[in-house]
Motif scaffolding. Structure first.
Motif, PDB file in Angstrom:
ATOM      1  N   HIS A 369       0.816  -1.219   0.000  1.00  8.15           N
ATOM      2  CA  HIS A 369       0.000   0.000   0.000  1.00  8.15           C
ATOM      3  C   HIS A 369       0.849   1.267   0.000  1.00  8.15           C
ATOM      4  CE1 HIS A 369      -3.772  -2.149   0.815  1.00  8.15           C
ATOM      5  NE2 HIS A 369      -3.044  -2.931   1.601  1.00  8.15           N
ATOM      6  N   SER A 370       2.173   1.098  -0.073  1.00  7.18           N
ATOM      7  CA  SER A 370       3.049   2.252   0.105  1.00  7.18           C
ATOM      8  C   SER A 370       2.954   3.256  -1.025  1.00  7.18           C
ATOM      9  CB  SER A 370       4.500   1.773   0.273  1.00  7.18           C
ATOM     10  OG  SER A 370       4.898   1.035  -0.884  1.00  7.18           O
ATOM     11  N   VAL A 371       2.651   2.810  -2.226  1.00 10.32           N
ATOM     12  CA  VAL A 371       2.599   3.735  -3.364  1.00 10.32           C
ATOM     13  C   VAL A 371       1.161   3.899  -3.866  1.00 10.32           C
ATOM     14  CG1 VAL A 371       4.956   3.290  -4.067  1.00 10.32           C
ATOM     15  CG2 VAL A 371       3.120   1.824  -4.930  1.00 10.32           C
ATOM     16  N   GLU A 372       0.207   3.351  -3.170  1.00 14.23           N
ATOM     17  CA  GLU A 372      -1.191   3.484  -3.567  1.00 14.23           C
ATOM     18  C   GLU A 372      -1.926   4.315  -2.526  1.00 14.23           C
ATOM     19  OE1 GLU A 372      -2.806  -0.384  -3.911  1.00 14.23           O
ATOM     20  OE2 GLU A 372      -1.384  -1.056  -5.429  1.00 14.23           O
ATOM     21  N   LEU A 373      -2.898   5.061  -2.987  1.00 15.35           N
ATOM     22  CA  LEU A 373      -3.684   5.899  -2.072  1.00 15.35           C
ATOM     23  C   LEU A 373      -4.821   5.069  -1.476  1.00 15.35           C
ATOM     24  CD1 LEU A 373      -3.701   8.723  -0.941  1.00 15.35           C
ATOM     25  CD2 LEU A 373      -5.296   9.403  -2.738  1.00 15.35           C
ATOM     26  N   THR A 374      -4.466   4.017  -0.766  1.00 14.41           N
ATOM     27  CA  THR A 374      -5.452   3.164  -0.102  1.00 14.41           C
ATOM     28  C   THR A 374      -4.924   2.802   1.278  1.00 14.41           C
ATOM     29  OG1 THR A 374      -4.475   1.178  -1.072  1.00 14.41           O
ATOM     30  CG2 THR A 374      -6.352   2.178  -2.241  1.00 14.41           C
ATOM     31  N   GLU A 419      -1.155   4.612  13.323  1.00 16.23           N
ATOM     32  CA  GLU A 419      -0.381   5.835  13.090  1.00 16.23           C
ATOM     33  C   GLU A 419       0.583   5.640  11.926  1.00 16.23           C
ATOM     34  OE1 GLU A 419       2.061   9.212  15.594  1.00 16.23           O
ATOM     35  OE2 GLU A 419       1.260   7.436  16.598  1.00 16.23           O
ATOM     36  N   ARG A 420       1.239   4.475  11.879  1.00 11.92           N
ATOM     37  CA  ARG A 420       2.121   4.203  10.733  1.00 11.92           C
ATOM     38  C   ARG A 420       1.324   4.199   9.429  1.00 11.92           C
ATOM     39  NH1 ARG A 420       3.938  -0.116  13.857  1.00 11.92           N
ATOM     40  NH2 ARG A 420       3.040  -1.576  12.345  1.00 11.92           N
ATOM     41  N   GLU A 421       0.215   3.465   9.436  1.00 10.96           N
ATOM     42  CA  GLU A 421      -0.568   3.343   8.200  1.00 10.96           C
ATOM     43  C   GLU A 421      -1.117   4.695   7.750  1.00 10.96           C
ATOM     44  OE1 GLU A 421      -2.246  -1.181   9.120  1.00 10.96           O
ATOM     45  OE2 GLU A 421      -3.596   0.535   9.069  1.00 10.96           O
ATOM     46  N   ILE A 422      -1.665   5.461   8.696  1.00  7.90           N
ATOM     47  CA  ILE A 422      -2.303   6.735   8.321  1.00  7.90           C
ATOM     48  C   ILE A 422      -1.260   7.752   7.875  1.00  7.90           C
ATOM     49  CG2 ILE A 422      -3.598   8.671   9.277  1.00  7.90           C
ATOM     50  CD1 ILE A 422      -5.138   6.624  10.962  1.00  7.90           C
ATOM     51  N   LYS A 423      -0.124   7.804   8.552  1.00  9.41           N
ATOM     52  CA  LYS A 423       0.909   8.765   8.132  1.00  9.41           C
ATOM     53  C   LYS A 423       1.448   8.411   6.745  1.00  9.41           C
ATOM     54  CE  LYS A 423       2.510  10.619  12.510  1.00  9.41           C
ATOM     55  NZ  LYS A 423       3.671  10.868  13.394  1.00  9.41           N
ATOM     56  N   ASP A 424       1.677   7.135   6.500  1.00  5.63           N
ATOM     57  CA  ASP A 424       2.123   6.722   5.166  1.00  5.63           C
ATOM     58  C   ASP A 424       1.062   7.044   4.119  1.00  5.63           C
ATOM     59  OD1 ASP A 424       4.353   5.813   6.412  1.00  5.63           O
ATOM     60  OD2 ASP A 424       3.764   3.695   6.393  1.00  5.63           O
ATOM     61  N   PHE A 425      -0.189   6.830   4.486  1.00  7.08           N
ATOM     62  CA  PHE A 425      -1.294   7.115   3.571  1.00  7.08           C
ATOM     63  C   PHE A 425      -1.348   8.604   3.234  1.00  7.08           C
ATOM     64  CE2 PHE A 425      -5.826   8.419   3.314  1.00  7.08           C
ATOM     65  CZ  PHE A 425      -6.167   7.781   2.141  1.00  7.08           C
ATOM     66  N   PHE A 426      -1.189   9.464   4.228  1.00  7.57           N
ATOM     67  CA  PHE A 426      -1.246  10.909   3.980  1.00  7.57           C
ATOM     68  C   PHE A 426      -0.013  11.387   3.232  1.00  7.57           C
ATOM     69  CE2 PHE A 426      -4.708  11.023   7.014  1.00  7.57           C
ATOM     70  CZ  PHE A 426      -5.495  12.055   6.527  1.00  7.57           C
ATOM     71  N   ALA A 444      10.526   3.560  -0.224  1.00  4.96           N
ATOM     72  CA  ALA A 444      11.369   2.362  -0.265  1.00  4.96           C
ATOM     73  C   ALA A 444      11.728   1.889   1.128  1.00  4.96           C
ATOM     74  CB  ALA A 444      12.643   2.648  -1.070  1.00  4.96           C
ATOM     75  N   THR A 445      11.735   2.824   2.064  1.00  6.70           N
ATOM     76  CA  THR A 445      12.163   2.472   3.429  1.00  6.70           C
ATOM     77  C   THR A 445      11.001   2.381   4.389  1.00  6.70           C
ATOM     78  OG1 THR A 445      12.489   4.809   3.936  1.00  6.70           O
ATOM     79  CG2 THR A 445      14.387   3.602   3.072  1.00  6.70           C
ATOM     80  N   LEU A 446       9.760   2.345   3.905  1.00  4.19           N
ATOM     81  CA  LEU A 446       8.626   2.335   4.793  1.00  4.19           C
ATOM     82  C   LEU A 446       8.480   1.057   5.606  1.00  4.19           C
ATOM     83  CD1 LEU A 446       5.743   4.130   2.924  1.00  4.19           C
ATOM     84  CD2 LEU A 446       6.947   4.850   4.990  1.00  4.19           C
ATOM     85  N   PRO A 447       8.633  -0.157   5.041  1.00  5.54           N
ATOM     86  CA  PRO A 447       8.456  -1.379   5.849  1.00  5.54           C
ATOM     87  C   PRO A 447       9.452  -1.426   6.983  1.00  5.54           C
ATOM     88  CG  PRO A 447       8.396  -1.910   3.532  1.00  5.54           C
ATOM     89  CD  PRO A 447       8.859  -0.498   3.615  1.00  5.54           C
ATOM     90  N   SER A 473       7.914  13.323   6.807  1.00  4.99           N
ATOM     91  CA  SER A 473       8.772  14.275   6.097  1.00  4.99           C
ATOM     92  C   SER A 473       7.961  15.209   5.220  1.00  4.99           C
ATOM     93  CB  SER A 473       9.799  13.510   5.256  1.00  4.99           C
ATOM     94  OG  SER A 473       9.120  12.699   4.311  1.00  4.99           O
ATOM     95  N   LEU A 474       6.776  14.764   4.822  1.00  5.92           N
ATOM     96  CA  LEU A 474       5.977  15.600   3.930  1.00  5.92           C
ATOM     97  C   LEU A 474       5.246  16.700   4.679  1.00  5.92           C
ATOM     98  CD1 LEU A 474       4.457  13.171   1.305  1.00  5.92           C
ATOM     99  CD2 LEU A 474       6.218  14.902   1.019  1.00  5.92           C
ATOM    100  N   ASN A 475       5.302  16.715   6.030  1.00 10.14           N
ATOM    101  CA  ASN A 475       4.699  17.834   6.746  1.00 10.14           C
ATOM    102  C   ASN A 475       5.409  19.137   6.418  1.00 10.14           C
ATOM    103  OD1 ASN A 475       2.901  16.199   7.937  1.00 10.14           O
ATOM    104  ND2 ASN A 475       4.023  15.945   9.867  1.00 10.14           N
TER     105      ASN A 475
END
Length: 895
Positions: A369-374, A419-426, A444-447, A473-475
């Motif tokens: 799900h790291s590169v998909e908006l789901t 928190e991990r899932e939602i932050k990665d999603f945003f 690439a380093t999310l898992p 980092s995107l904040n």
């Protein structure tokens, strides 16, 4: 008293055919002593009427008079006040209670006795005599011939004694047998006397003759007494024999009673033992399931659930008085407690292990799900855990401390995982919004590494560690690339020193889809988790909500719940409702700040995005409130909606502020003002966005504020314009506003649309009149003088006789304006108008046509004055109306 009685009989009762039987001297109780008499009377005529009559002396005191009479049948109660002591008071209850005081107790008793006897003889309805001595009342009144009517009244007995029917019949037969019974009473009396003497003699002889029979009777009585004595002796012997039998029967009865008592006690004891055995005996299979049951398979979970329910029933059995004192019962209860503690510990450890295992499985799916908006789907996780829902309910009812610990552990784990899932999603959403192409490198380093997951698992069992994840980092994501291409614009809709004018529709549509997808992913995630929490932890989700809002609940830090939850006592419905909201707040505590960051980024990219966000967020808030107005999702989205609405209002306020600060060039013509064009752009986009939206009212309020600011700013710029005439600025811009409002058909701006049309028309006419002026200036001055003379009172047909306004002067003025000069003047006027008007609004032909009409109107006015003031002179203009039309047409075509 006898003299008074005879006087009353003579003067009052004899004339009324009444006989006085008893009298008592009385006065009313509690009042001054005004003596009167109560009399008991009977009528001499049949049927006999019995009355109680009140008699008193006249005011002069020389005679008695009858005052009141009561029928004895109306008397209900006679109350003598006291049956033992002498008391002169007594009450008579007729239609009301009459209280009397007799002159003496003897008179009172005599009167009451007479009343009682009259009641017994003449009345079927018996009167109640209260507090009356039994000596005064006879038990019965015999119906013989010598019955006395008034006891103690000897005079009444001597005067009258009524005969019964048999006596009357005998007297009549006797009188019929004697002819002289009526004509000679004395002879009849002597005859009766002789017969009475004969009867007396016969009676004496009869008595003397019966002496022998009496002796025989006495002898028979003596013999009967002897027989009675013998019978009594036999009965005594029988009684002695029965006495021994009675003693034996008593012993047998006592023995039977003891046997029955023993049987009853045995039955009750058996019943108690059966009750305890049936309700406090746990099957061996249940015991084995609680001690060794498999908590991983569905069959094992079902067996453990049934065993736990059976154990709970045994522990909650209602013991009768005295059961808790039995050693066996205490021993069984202790055994149940040990089983409960053992199984609760085993269940808690297993569920903690399930949480950890599910966390491993869930973390392994984050990469895809790291590169998909789901957002990852937690349904399998929830499905597996819901198998333990009944066991969680059992744990909640039996060991609330362990249930609470599991709840804390679940929240600690889920808050970190979500928190991990939602932050990665945003982060993915922000990258897609800004158009960054480094998505692969970003994620690439999310898992997480396996060791990190193991460390998290160990902290889960301790339930005391705090999540210390790094911020996204995107904040701090920069939007300089988009800012560079917008920094050159001075758009009035800019909120972050960026312009939206060079963004195409595709960019805005892309943002709208991304934002909608973010909300669409978050909503089912929150609802599914809330539904799972309600079912798994057995919390009431759809009951009446408590009055405590989310902001009022206590902060949950480091796994701590609210005070009501930490009390260790099962919660009420409203507290459980708050518990769900508090758990959701802790698990999804990162949603609200992440949404606010995303909203800030979208607003920074393009201020128009606040319109999209307001509509989308409003719709999702409305949907969430329909499901549950007090849910976590509804509250969180509502808080974020406040931020979106604040950005929207800030956008509108910023537009109005920049309208007020607008500056125009002094060297170039104004044309359509930038904020007028941008209001058109804003309105067109807003109408497409807010179509059928719930927050249409907010847009309508913004429209009103913006359009009023546009009107004020247009007038301000028109007043400050030096290159372009004020009327042109007003005419062109209000024409543009009117066209925009007519095309968009905004219902709340109907009044402003009419106002814009009115201003456009007024300033068009004003500009035409001002620009056209007086093209035939000398001729205009000539006819102004003519009109002045007419106004002074000179008749129109006599104006030609005025020296300065005769026909010759008129011809001179007309010759100065041949057709070529008129056409030249109109051509110069067309060029002047063309310089003033802007090309984008294309109002040149409209203005030129209006000028043509105005010029023709002046021409017709001059012709009318010539016809009225110089009739028959044959004087006409050098050019005609058709010439004017041709001049204007050729000028318009040549340019």
């Amino acid at each position: 008293m006898t003299a008074i009685k005879h006087a009353l009989q003579r003067d009052i009762f004899t004339p009324n055919d009444e006989r006085l039987l008893s009298i008592v001297n009385v006065c009313k109780a509690g009042k001054k002593k005004r003596n009167c008499f109560l009399c008991a009377t009977v009528t001499t005529e049949r049927p006999v009427q019995v009355n109680v009559v009140k008699v008193k002396k006249s005011d002069k005191g020389d005679f008695y008079k009858r005052q009141t009479a009561w029928a004895l049948r109306d008397l209900a109660v006679v109350d003598a006040k006291d049956a033992v002591k002498e008391n002169p008071e007594f009450d008579l209850h007729f239609d009301k209670v009459y209280k009397w005081v007799a002159s003496s107790t003897v008179e009172k008793n005599t009167f009451i006795s007479c009343i009682w006897k009259l009641n017994q003889r003449y009345l079927r309805k018996k009167i109640d005599f209260i507090n009356v001595s039994s000596q005064l009342l006879e038990e019965s009144v015999p119906s013989g011939e010598n019955q006395s009517v008034a006891g103690g009244d000897e005079e009444a007995v001597d005067e009258y004694q009524e005969l019964n029917a048999r006596e009357e019949q005998d007297i009549e037969i006797m009188m019929e047998g004697c002819e002289c019974a009526i004509s000679n009473a004395e002879a009849f009396a002597e005859k009766l006397s002789r017969e009475l003497q004969v009867l007396d003699g016969a009676n004496i002889q009869s008595i003397m003759a019966s002496e022998k029979q009496v002796n025989i009777l006495m002898k028979l009585l003596d013999e009967a007494l002897k027989e009675v004595d013998q019978i009594e002796i036999k009965l005594s012997s029988y009684e002695e024999m029965l006495q021994s039998v009675k003693e034996q029967m008593d012993q047998i009865s006592e023995s039977n009673h003891l046997i029955h008592l023993s049987y009853t006690n045995n039955v009750k004891l058996l019943s108690e033992i059966e009750y305890l055995v049936n309700h406090m005996d746990l099957a061996k299979g249940h015991i084995k399931a609680l001690q060794e049951g498999d908590l991983t398979s569905s069959r094992g979970i079902e067996a453990c659930t049934n065993a736990a329910d059976a154990l709970l029933q045994c522990m909650n059995v209602a013991l009768r008085p005295g059961h808790d004192m039995l050693h066996a019962v205490k021993q069984q209860q202790q055994r149940f407690s040990d089983l409960r503690e053992q199984f609760a510990r085993r269940l808690t450890n297993h569920l903690n292990s399930v949480f950890v295992q599910q966390g491993h499985d869930q973390s392994s799916t984050l990469a895809q799900h790291s590169v998909e908006l789901t957002l990852p789907n937690h349904h399998p996780f929830h499905r597996d855990l819901l198998r333990y829902a009944k066991l969680m309910e059992w744990l909640k009812n039996t060991d609330y401390g362990k249930y609470e610990g599991l709840t804390k552990n679940y929240m600690d784990y889920l808050s970190r995982l979500y928190e991990r899932e939602i932050k990665d999603f945003f982060e993915v959403a922000k990258i897609k919004m800004t158009g960054t192409t480094k998505e692969g490198k970003k994620f690439a380093t999310l898992p997480r590494k396996e060791s990190a997951v193991k460390q998290e698992t160990e902290s889960l069992h301790g339930s005391s560690g705090k999540l210390t994840g790094s911020t996204s980092s995107l904040n701090k994501l920069s939007v300089q690339s988009s800012g560079n291409r917008r920094s050159q614009s001075s758009s009035l809709l800019d909120m972050g020193n960026m312009s939206a004018s060079d963004l195409d529709v595709a960019d805005r549509t892309k943002f709208d889809k991304i934002f909608e997808q973010v909300l669409s992913e978050l909503e089912p995630l929150c609802l599914a988790e809330q539904d799972f929490i309600s079912k798994f932890f057995k919390l009431q989700q759809h009951q009446s909500v408590s009055g405590t809002s989310t902001n009022e609940t206590e902060e949950m830090d480091g796994g701590n719940l609210s005070r009501s939850y930490m009390s260790g006592v099962p919660q009420t419905v409203s507290s459980e409702k708050d518990m769900i909201r508090q758990m959701m707040t802790k698990i999804f505590r990162c949603i609200e700040p992440e949404l606010n960051n995303l909203i800030a980024l979208g607003d920074k990219i393009d201020s128009f995005n606040s319109l999209y966000m307001l509509v989308k967020m409003s719709h999702h808030v409305w949907t969430a409130q329909n499901v549950d107005p007090a849910s976590f999702l509804s509250t969180t989205l509502g808080n974020v909606l406040v931020t979106v609405k604040r950005n929207f209002d800030k956008c509108i306020s910023n537009q109005m502020k920049q309208m007020d600060e607008v500056k125009i060039s002094k060297k170039s013509k104004v044309g359509i003002l930038p904020f007028v064009a941008e209001f058109e752009e804003f309105a067109a986009l807003a109408e497409s966005i807010f179509k059928n939206a719930e927050r249409r009212g907010d847009l309508d309020k913004a429209y009103i504020k913006l359009i009023r600011a546009v009107f004020i700013s247009v007038e301000k710029v028109a007043n400050e314009s030096q290159k372009t005439p004020r009327d042109v600025v007003m005419m062109e811009n209000f024409h543009h506003i009117f066209a925009t409002l007519s095309r968009l058909k905004i219902s709340c701006l109907e009044a402003e649309k009419k106002e814009a049309k009115l201003k456009y028309t007024e300033h068009l006419q004003s500009y035409v009149v001002y620009s056209l002026g007086q093209p035939l200036e000398k001729l205009n001055h000539f006819f102004e003088g003519v009109e002045a003379r007419v106004a002074q009172g000179i008749r129109e047909e006599e104006v030609s006789y005025q020296l300065a306004f005769n026909k010759q002067e008129l011809r001179k003025v007309i010759k100065e304006y041949p057709g070529k000069e008129v056409k030249k003047g109109l051509d110069n006027l067309y060029k002047k108008v063309d310089k003033h008007l802007c090309e984008e609004e294309n109002l040149l032909q409209v203005v030129w046509h209006s000028m043509q009409d105005e010029f023709i109107r002046q021409y017709k006015h001059f012709e009318g004055l010539i016809a009225r003031c110089y009739p028959g002179s044959g004087i006409t203009m050098e050019f005609t109306i058709q010439d004017i039309l041709d001049y204007c047409s050729s000028i318009a075509q040549s340019h």
